[in-house]
Design a protein around this motif. Structure first.
Motif, short mmCIF file in Angstrom:
data_model
loop_
_atom_site.label_atom_id
_atom_site.label_comp_id
_atom_site.label_asym_id
_atom_site.label_seq_id
_atom_site.Cartn_x
_atom_site.Cartn_y
_atom_site.Cartn_z
N ILE A 244 0.83 -1.21 0.00
CA ILE A 244 0.00 0.00 0.00
C ILE A 244 0.87 1.26 0.00
CG2 ILE A 244 -1.69 1.32 1.33
CD1 ILE A 244 -2.82 -1.35 2.30
N GLY A 245 1.92 1.27 0.82
CA GLY A 245 2.80 2.43 0.86
C GLY A 245 3.46 2.69 -0.48
N SER A 246 3.90 1.64 -1.14
CA SER A 246 4.52 1.78 -2.46
C SER A 246 3.52 2.34 -3.47
CB SER A 246 5.04 0.42 -2.94
OG SER A 246 5.58 0.51 -4.24
N GLY A 247 2.29 1.81 -3.45
CA GLY A 247 1.27 2.29 -4.38
C GLY A 247 0.93 3.75 -4.16
N LEU A 248 0.78 4.16 -2.89
CA LEU A 248 0.46 5.56 -2.59
C LEU A 248 1.58 6.49 -3.05
CD1 LEU A 248 -1.13 5.24 0.96
CD2 LEU A 248 -2.31 5.80 -1.16
N GLN A 249 2.83 6.08 -2.82
CA GLN A 249 3.93 6.94 -3.22
C GLN A 249 4.03 7.06 -4.74
OE1 GLN A 249 5.49 8.94 -1.40
NE2 GLN A 249 7.07 9.65 -2.80
N LEU A 250 3.72 5.97 -5.46
CA LEU A 250 3.74 6.04 -6.92
C LEU A 250 2.56 6.84 -7.47
CD1 LEU A 250 5.07 2.57 -8.11
CD2 LEU A 250 6.18 4.79 -8.24
N PHE A 251 1.55 7.09 -6.66
CA PHE A 251 0.49 8.04 -7.03
C PHE A 251 1.14 9.38 -7.38
CE2 PHE A 251 -2.58 11.34 -6.34
CZ PHE A 251 -3.84 10.81 -6.55
N VAL A 252 2.11 9.79 -6.57
CA VAL A 252 2.79 11.07 -6.78
C VAL A 252 3.72 11.00 -7.98
CG1 VAL A 252 4.28 12.81 -5.73
CG2 VAL A 252 2.61 11.57 -4.32
N LEU A 404 -1.59 19.95 -4.83
CA LEU A 404 -2.24 19.04 -3.88
C LEU A 404 -1.66 17.62 -3.93
CD1 LEU A 404 -5.97 20.12 -4.39
CD2 LEU A 404 -4.46 20.74 -2.50
N VAL A 405 -1.21 17.20 -5.10
CA VAL A 405 -0.76 15.82 -5.29
C VAL A 405 0.33 15.39 -4.31
CG1 VAL A 405 0.52 14.34 -6.90
CG2 VAL A 405 -1.51 15.55 -7.68
N PRO A 406 1.37 16.21 -4.04
CA PRO A 406 2.45 15.74 -3.15
C PRO A 406 1.99 15.35 -1.75
CG PRO A 406 3.15 17.69 -4.36
CD PRO A 406 1.69 17.53 -4.62
N LEU A 407 0.82 15.84 -1.31
CA LEU A 407 0.35 15.53 0.04
C LEU A 407 0.07 14.04 0.22
CD1 LEU A 407 -2.08 18.55 0.60
CD2 LEU A 407 0.30 18.30 1.37
N ILE A 408 -0.13 13.31 -0.88
CA ILE A 408 -0.34 11.85 -0.79
C ILE A 408 0.88 11.18 -0.18
CG2 ILE A 408 -0.78 9.75 -2.12
CD1 ILE A 408 -3.19 11.53 -1.94
N SER A 409 2.06 11.78 -0.35
CA SER A 409 3.28 11.19 0.21
C SER A 409 3.23 11.12 1.73
CB SER A 409 4.50 12.00 -0.23
OG SER A 409 4.74 11.86 -1.61
N VAL A 410 2.49 12.01 2.36
CA VAL A 410 2.35 11.96 3.81
C VAL A 410 1.61 10.68 4.22
CG1 VAL A 410 1.40 13.12 5.84
CG2 VAL A 410 2.37 14.48 3.98
N ALA A 411 0.57 10.34 3.46
CA ALA A 411 -0.14 9.09 3.72
C ALA A 411 0.76 7.89 3.50
CB ALA A 411 -1.38 9.00 2.84
N ALA A 412 1.58 7.94 2.44
CA ALA A 412 2.51 6.84 2.18
C ALA A 412 3.50 6.68 3.33
CB ALA A 412 3.26 7.09 0.87
N ALA A 413 4.01 7.79 3.85
CA ALA A 413 4.96 7.75 4.96
C ALA A 413 4.30 7.14 6.20
CB ALA A 413 5.48 9.15 5.26
N ALA A 414 3.05 7.47 6.45
CA ALA A 414 2.34 6.93 7.60
C ALA A 414 2.19 5.41 7.49
CB ALA A 414 0.97 7.59 7.74
N VAL A 415 1.90 4.93 6.28
CA VAL A 415 1.76 3.48 6.08
C VAL A 415 3.11 2.79 6.26
CG1 VAL A 415 1.17 1.69 4.40
CG2 VAL A 415 -0.23 3.76 4.56
N PHE A 416 4.18 3.38 5.74
CA PHE A 416 5.52 2.81 5.93
C PHE A 416 5.89 2.77 7.42
CE2 PHE A 416 6.64 4.14 1.40
CZ PHE A 416 6.59 2.84 0.93
N TYR A 417 5.48 3.78 8.16
CA TYR A 417 5.77 3.81 9.60
C TYR A 417 5.06 2.66 10.31
CZ TYR A 417 5.94 5.26 14.47
OH TYR A 417 6.12 5.28 15.84
N PHE A 418 3.83 2.40 9.93
CA PHE A 418 3.09 1.26 10.50
C PHE A 418 3.84 -0.05 10.20
CE2 PHE A 418 0.18 -2.26 9.72
CZ PHE A 418 -0.47 -2.37 10.94
#
Length: 444
Positions: A244-252, A404-418
């Motif tokens: 999931i983290g990889s997919g969210l980061q590739l969104f950006v 707005l698009v770069p903000l998705i990286s914050v979600a990716a970072a949160a998933v990687f932290y989990f």
């Protein structure tokens, strides 16, 4: 919280047995086929104007010729990777390359739009599982501590192949016509498809069985993929979070790559060819970022594997900061430089994420595991990012959407932290359940 240490990387590291020179030959041939894959996919873009004029096609028809390949890749990646894990990766890759190369040749021979559409459909069928199975082969011949570097380098081949396909296709089409553009790319793929199974031998790259390690003999495969349950693909919190983290980061990253030429055309008043050229240079910077960030991950994380998630978090948050800054800057060279730096880090999570998936899934089904990663990357990132950005751009304008698009990286970072919180315990569990110890006690 106390975690178990990782299993001993000696006997349970199949890639450590392969001579390094031969391993790099396998990588070079696999990387060459990946270039062929993306060249066959993207050469079409270089001849769009010629096809549109000769066959009087609409933009929607041209878009379908391009989109049908991505559609087939999305639909067939998982089942074809599963088959390759069960029936042999090397021969499967050779068949795939032959199919997409012959289909690309068929594009050059097409006499009308329906024939071209069928040929492009077959290109997609051939390419569907190459990325996932190809990286599984590459990782199987190198030691585990190189996985992030190799994953980043291999995935960067897609970017390099895209640029090369458009550049070579445009040059050949300008001098010899669009049919020869397809034929040239097809010939490159066919030559590699012929060489691959001759040089890369399934028995030579297969990990040994436990009895072979005890007797010193080698040459046969370990636990068959068919005996490894598919639930192993999603059997831990860490591996699901890595997908999931990889997919969210590739969104950006995927959004920037797709929409950057349009951004340059609209806000820099660049002609289509100039916008494509500048965008291609920035995409190449992203490709170098995949390699460099993967190498840094392997170097810093060899004795502390959980750091891979820390680096992925750092890449995601740094890319968010840089791209947010870039799209707030006035238009000009400084903005383009910062966009390049942001993309360099935005796609840098590909190597660490691939290494995490490899470490968290059994080796016999690595092809299927990378198919799962590819599927999530496409659903959450490469497909969703450009689509959502287009919808935002219709309402707010492309410039505001890019902010707005770069903000998705914050979600990716949160998933990687989990994932980081559970990684060591999860990878130890994989080692106990799926890695044969061959008489060596697994540390606890």
């Amino acid at each position: 919280m106390t975690y178990h240490s990782l299993p001993n990387p000696g006997d349970d590291d199949p890639g450590a047995r392969i001579p390094r020179r031969y391993a790099w030959v396998v990588f070079a041939l696999s990387f060459g086929l990946l270039l062929s894959d993306y060249m066959s996919r993207q050469v079409l873009n270089a001849v769009f104007p010629l096809l549109k004029h000769e066959w009087v096609l609409s933009d929607a028809q041209l878009g379908l010729l391009s989109g049908i390949v991505a559609l087939m890749v999305g639909l067939l990646t998982f089942p074809l990777s599963l088959l390759a894990d069960r029936f042999g990766r090397v021969k499967s890759l050779a068949v795939m390359a032959t199919v997409w190369s012959l289909a690309t040749l068929g594009c050059g021979l097409a006499q009308d739009y329906p024939q071209m559409l069928v040929a492009r459909f077959l290109v997609g069928v051939g390419e569907a599982a190459y990325g996932s199975v190809g990286i599984a082969v590459v990782l199987s011949v190198f030691p585990k501590h190189m996985r992030a570097t190799l994953t980043g380098a291999f995935m960067a081949g897609g970017m390099f192949g895209s640029v090369l396909g458009m550049a070579l296709g445009g040059a050949v089409a300008a001098h010899m016509g669009w049919r020869w553009a397809f034929a040239t790319v097809a010939l490159f793929g066919l030559v590699l498809a012929l060489l691959y199974p001759i040089i890369v031998r399934e028995k030579r790259i297969a990990p040994p069985r436990p009895d072979e390690l005890r007797t010193g003999k080698s040459g046969a495969a370990t636990t068959p993929a068919a005996k490894v349950p598919l639930r192993s693909l999603v059997n831990s919190r860490s591996v699901v979070a890595a997908y999931i983290g990889s997919g969210l980061q590739l969104f950006v990253g995927g959004t920037v790559i797709v929409w950057l030429p349009s951004y340059l055309n609209r806000y820099y008043a660049m002609a289509t060819d100039a916008a494509g050229g500048v965008a291609a240079m920035i995409v190449l910077v992203g490709g170098m970022g995949m390699i460099a960030c993967g190498m840094l991950s392997d170097r810093l994380c060899r004795n502390a594997p959980e750091r891979k998630f820390s680096l992925a978090i750092a890449y995601a948050l740094s890319s968010c900061a840089l791209l947010s800054l870039a799209f707030a800057l006035p238009h000009g060279t400084p903005q383009l430089v910062v966009i390049g730096l942001g993309l360099f880090l935005a796609v840098g999570t590909s190597g660490p994420a691939g290494a995490m998936v490899a470490n968290l899934t059994p080796q016999p089904i690595h092809g299927t595991a990378f198919a799962m990663l590819t599927l999530v990357n496409n659903l959450l990132g490469i497909a969703a990012g450009p689509l959502v950005t287009g919808l935002l751009a219709d309402q707010l304008g492309l410039e505001k959407a890019f902010q707005l698009v770069p903000l998705i990286s914050v979600a990716a970072a949160a998933v990687f932290y989990f994932a980081k919180r559970h990684y060591l315990a999860d990878v130890q569990q994989v080692g106990r359940l799926h890695v044969p110890t061959y008489g060596v006690e697994v540390p606890t």
